[in-house]
Write a protein that holds these residues in place. Structure first.
Motif, short mmCIF file in Angstrom:
data_model
loop_
_atom_site.label_atom_id
_atom_site.label_comp_id
_atom_site.label_asym_id
_atom_site.label_seq_id
_atom_site.Cartn_x
_atom_site.Cartn_y
_atom_site.Cartn_z
N ALA A 182 60.20 39.38 -51.25
CA ALA A 182 60.46 39.73 -50.09
C ALA A 182 61.65 38.76 -49.33
O ALA A 182 62.11 39.42 -48.36
CB ALA A 182 59.25 39.83 -49.36
N ARG A 183 61.49 37.53 -49.74
CA ARG A 183 62.56 36.68 -49.00
C ARG A 183 63.65 36.46 -50.18
O ARG A 183 64.47 35.31 -49.82
CB ARG A 183 61.67 35.27 -48.62
N GLY A 184 63.81 37.23 -50.78
CA GLY A 184 65.29 37.12 -51.58
C GLY A 184 65.06 36.25 -52.75
O GLY A 184 65.92 35.88 -53.60
N GLY A 185 63.82 36.02 -53.24
CA GLY A 185 63.33 35.22 -54.52
C GLY A 185 64.24 35.75 -55.69
O GLY A 185 64.12 36.84 -55.88
N ILE A 244 60.10 31.66 -60.14
CA ILE A 244 60.65 32.38 -59.07
C ILE A 244 61.03 31.34 -57.88
O ILE A 244 60.42 30.51 -57.40
CB ILE A 244 59.92 33.62 -57.97
N VAL A 245 62.53 31.31 -57.54
CA VAL A 245 63.02 30.48 -56.52
C VAL A 245 63.58 31.32 -55.38
O VAL A 245 64.31 32.15 -55.51
CB VAL A 245 64.08 29.66 -57.22
N VAL A 246 63.08 30.77 -54.23
CA VAL A 246 63.67 31.57 -53.02
C VAL A 246 64.73 30.66 -52.36
O VAL A 246 64.43 29.33 -52.18
CB VAL A 246 62.38 31.71 -51.97
N PRO A 247 66.10 31.39 -52.18
CA PRO A 247 67.00 30.45 -51.68
C PRO A 247 66.80 29.97 -50.33
O PRO A 247 66.00 30.61 -49.48
CB PRO A 247 68.19 31.70 -51.58
N GLY A 248 67.03 28.78 -50.15
CA GLY A 248 67.24 28.11 -48.89
C GLY A 248 65.73 27.08 -48.65
O GLY A 248 65.78 26.67 -47.82
N LEU A 249 64.88 27.33 -49.42
CA LEU A 249 63.66 26.64 -49.19
C LEU A 249 63.72 25.18 -49.93
O LEU A 249 64.43 25.08 -51.12
CB LEU A 249 62.62 27.14 -50.10
N PRO A 250 63.54 24.27 -49.35
CA PRO A 250 63.75 22.90 -50.10
C PRO A 250 62.81 22.53 -51.11
O PRO A 250 61.69 23.35 -51.19
CB PRO A 250 63.06 21.89 -48.76
N LEU A 251 62.93 21.69 -51.98
CA LEU A 251 62.52 21.34 -52.94
C LEU A 251 61.16 20.64 -52.41
O LEU A 251 61.34 19.54 -51.77
CB LEU A 251 62.97 20.26 -54.07
N VAL A 252 59.99 20.75 -53.00
CA VAL A 252 58.67 20.24 -52.67
C VAL A 252 58.72 18.81 -53.25
O VAL A 252 58.82 18.69 -54.21
CB VAL A 252 57.56 20.95 -52.85
#
Length: 175
Positions: free
Chosen positions: A31-34, A102-110
């Motif tokens: 839903a967040r573009g992942g 699944i990688v969501v654009p814009g989220l930082p690496l934890v």
């Protein structure tokens, strides 16, 4: 063998709980573009983990191996530690944790929790559990096969994850 069957079924129930969490997280991510990567190896991973659980029970039932308390109780402790680490990873990653890549654009690496010390701590948990769960009751063939096959699968999986993260716009991921 009854208590060992109960332990293996408890781990199976835990895996089903993981899949329920992963499904929720998949919906959230998409839903967040992942974007999903590595679909090709996912069925092999499911088959390997299912085979681990079945192999534990089948090997012990077919060979009649006895429970060896020093080994068995040590391996129970490793299984519990692996579950603890796995759920620490899930909690730390939050919605970003998944059984799929699944990688969501814009989220930082934890980089918190166990990710402070290890790049892929969940896979440490998987490897520990895959070795320890069969050895709780002396299923060394299952432990050996899972460990070897899992090592090959993890080589593919880690490359897939690292590659997916590195392809993200603005990614600062060193692989």
């Amino acid at each position: 063998m009854i208590w060992y069957t109960a332990l293996v079924l408890a781990v199976a129930a835990e895996r089903l709980a993981e899949l329920a969490v992963a499904l929720r997280h998949t919906r959230w991510s998409l839903a967040r573009g992942g974007r999903e990567a590595g679909r090709g190896h996912y069925p092999a991973m499911v088959a390997l983990h299912t085979g681990l659980l079945a192999g534990c029970l089948a090997e012990v039932a077919l060979t009649g191996r006895p429970f060896l308390p020093p080994l068995g109780w040590t391996m129970v402790a490793v299984v519990v530690a692996a579950q603890t680490l796995r759920w620490w990873c899930i909690r730390t990653l939050g919605h970003q944790w998944n059984t799929r890549v699944i990688v969501v654009p814009g989220l930082p690496l934890v980089t918190g929790g166990p990710y402070r010390w290890l790049r892929h701590p969940n896979y440490v948990a998987v490897a520990a559990e895959g070795l320890a769960l069969p050895l709780v009751h002396g299923a060394w063939v299952t432990a050996t096969l899972f460990t070897l096959l899992n090592a090959a699968l993890m080589a593919v999986r880690v490359r897939c994850e690292d590659g997916a993260l590195a392809r993200m716009p603005g990614a600062d991921v060193r692989v």
